[in-house]
Structures are given as C-alpha cells and as structure tokens.
Motif scaffolding. Structure first.
Motif, PDB file in Angstrom:
ATOM      1  N   VAL A   1      29.026  22.824 -43.993  1.00 38.46           N
ATOM      2  CA  VAL A   1      29.178  22.221 -45.320  1.00 38.46           C
ATOM      3  C   VAL A   1      29.544  20.750 -45.152  1.00 38.46           C
ATOM      4  O   VAL A   1      30.417  20.415 -44.352  1.00 38.46           O
ATOM      5  CB  VAL A   1      30.287  22.928 -46.135  1.00 38.46           C
ATOM      6  CG1 VAL A   1      30.398  22.344 -47.529  1.00 38.46           C
ATOM      7  CG2 VAL A   1      30.065  24.433 -46.194  1.00 38.46           C
TER       8      VAL A   1
ATOM      9  N   THR B   1      19.631  31.763 -47.226  1.00 43.66           N
ATOM     10  CA  THR B   1      19.954  30.914 -48.378  1.00 43.66           C
ATOM     11  C   THR B   1      19.887  31.701 -49.679  1.00 43.66           C
ATOM     12  O   THR B   1      20.780  31.598 -50.525  1.00 43.66           O
ATOM     13  CB  THR B   1      18.997  29.712 -48.429  1.00 43.66           C
ATOM     14  OG1 THR B   1      19.068  29.017 -47.185  1.00 43.66           O
ATOM     15  CG2 THR B   1      19.364  28.756 -49.543  1.00 43.66           C
TER      16      THR B   1
ATOM     17  N   ILE C   1      25.217  22.826 -46.553  1.00 40.75           N
ATOM     18  CA  ILE C   1      25.490  22.819 -47.990  1.00 40.75           C
ATOM     19  C   ILE C   1      26.116  21.464 -48.317  1.00 40.75           C
ATOM     20  O   ILE C   1      27.133  21.103 -47.731  1.00 40.75           O
ATOM     21  CB  ILE C   1      26.437  23.969 -48.383  1.00 40.75           C
ATOM     22  CG1 ILE C   1      25.784  25.316 -48.050  1.00 40.75           C
ATOM     23  CG2 ILE C   1      26.809  23.885 -49.858  1.00 40.75           C
ATOM     24  CD1 ILE C   1      26.720  26.501 -48.176  1.00 40.75           C
TER      25      ILE C   1
ATOM     26  N   SER D   1      23.054  32.568 -52.138  1.00 44.30           N
ATOM     27  CA  SER D   1      22.994  32.139 -53.536  1.00 44.30           C
ATOM     28  C   SER D   1      23.297  33.308 -54.478  1.00 44.30           C
ATOM     29  O   SER D   1      24.086  33.175 -55.417  1.00 44.30           O
ATOM     30  CB  SER D   1      21.624  31.547 -53.838  1.00 44.30           C
ATOM     31  OG  SER D   1      21.554  31.144 -55.177  1.00 44.30           O
TER      32      SER D   1
END
Length: 195
Positions: free
Chosen positions: A114, A75, A33, A79
C-alpha cells in the motif's frame, strides 16, 4: 519376503513425501493500493518491480514450489471482501480482509503493498534564488501466512524539505519506503523459505 516388504514400505514413504512436496505454495501478490495521489507511470512501475523482485523465487518454473494467483483474481476478491467488511463495519481495517481473502483464494501467502501517502510540492523561495521542495511518502506492506496464521503489518515513511535534489523527490522517497517495508517484513526471506 522381508526385503520385498521393506522395499515396498520405503517406496510408499518416498511416494508420500514426493506427493507432499508436489503441492506448491499458493501466493497472492496484490498490486499496489494507492490511498493518496498516484505517482507517475515510471514510479509505479519501479515500485511494482520492487515487490515483484521480493517475491521472486529462482527456478520456480522448473521446481514449481509456488503458484502465483493471477493479480486480477486477487484484486477482484479483495474488492468484494473489502466492500462487505466496510458495509458491516465502517472502522474495518485492511488487515481484517487478509484472512477472508486467503480463504477465498485458497492462498497460503498474501502480499499486500500500500502507498499510504505520496506528495511533492516545489516552490520558489521569495527573495532567494533557490527552489525549495517539500516531499513526503509513506508505505505499508501487509504479509499474511495462512499456514502459520501470522499477520505482519509494517509501515515506513520518508520526508524531505530542503533545496531541490533528485534524492528528495517523492518518487525517490517512495522507493526508500518500499525497500524499508520489504526489509521490515523479511518478505524476501519468507518467500525464499517456501518449500
């Protein structure tokens, strides 16, 4: 007759143990991310490769000790969960999404990398015949193990401000950050311990 009953009991125990061992651990490895600037394609590929190598299980295709959940499914699920969390609470953190994500995907282990910050500025020093580079990278790795309800969240950062040098680029710093968070979470050890 006793020998026959003992043999049946031993066979039943062996079959039960085999059935338990046959259940592979479900692992969801999310793509990186990017919370700031996105690095170039080569850097992105190198960072993804670091995470892929950290979760690699030797001979998994033969032994089938782990099942990797498709990245697309992970994913999309993250989300959806993240949007709901942020709608309910603007101060929600990414770590708050890990438990619901594990439930939704029926995942035993969640790996969420991330890239928090990624920047590089190159400037010429006035009056000097030198190029100065200012680079910064910060990474985070969240690992959630639903089997033990253990959530690990580690961060690492690197900065460089000096004459231009290839090891001071944001790309090089980001790679160091990912190495550091992989080590700090003991991701390789946790994945290798999957049985």
């Amino acid at each position: 007759m006793k020998k026959f009953l003992l043999m049946c009991a031993a066979t039943l125990i062996l079959l039960t143990m085999t059935a338990e061992a046959a259940q592979p651990v479900r692992i969801a490895r999310l793509p990186i991310i990017f919370q700031s600037a996105t690095p170039d394609r080569d850097t992105c590929a190198a960072l993804e490769l670091k995470i892929a190598r950290a979760v690699h299980i030797p001979l998994n295709k033969t032994l089938r000790v782990a099942e990797f959940i498709p990245t697309k499914d992970s994913t999309e699920a993250l989300s959806d969960i993240w949007q709901r969390l942020r709608a309910d609470n603007k101060r929600a953190k990414l770590t708050d999404a890990m438990r619901p994500l594990a439930r939704k995907l029926d995942a035993d282990i969640i790996v969420c990398p991330v890239l928090l910050h990624y920047s590089q500025h190159v400037m010429n020093a006035a009056g000097w015949d030198e190029t100065i580079m200012d680079s910064n990278a910060r990474a985070r790795l969240i690992v959630y193990d639903r089997r033990t309800d253990e959530l690990i969240d580690k961060k690492a950062g690197q900065m460089y401000h000096d004459s231009y040098h290839p090891l001071g680029t944001a790309s090089a710093l980001a790679k160091i950050c990912f190495d550091n968070v992989i080590a700090a979470t003991d991701l390789r050890g946790r994945i290798r311990a999957v049985k």
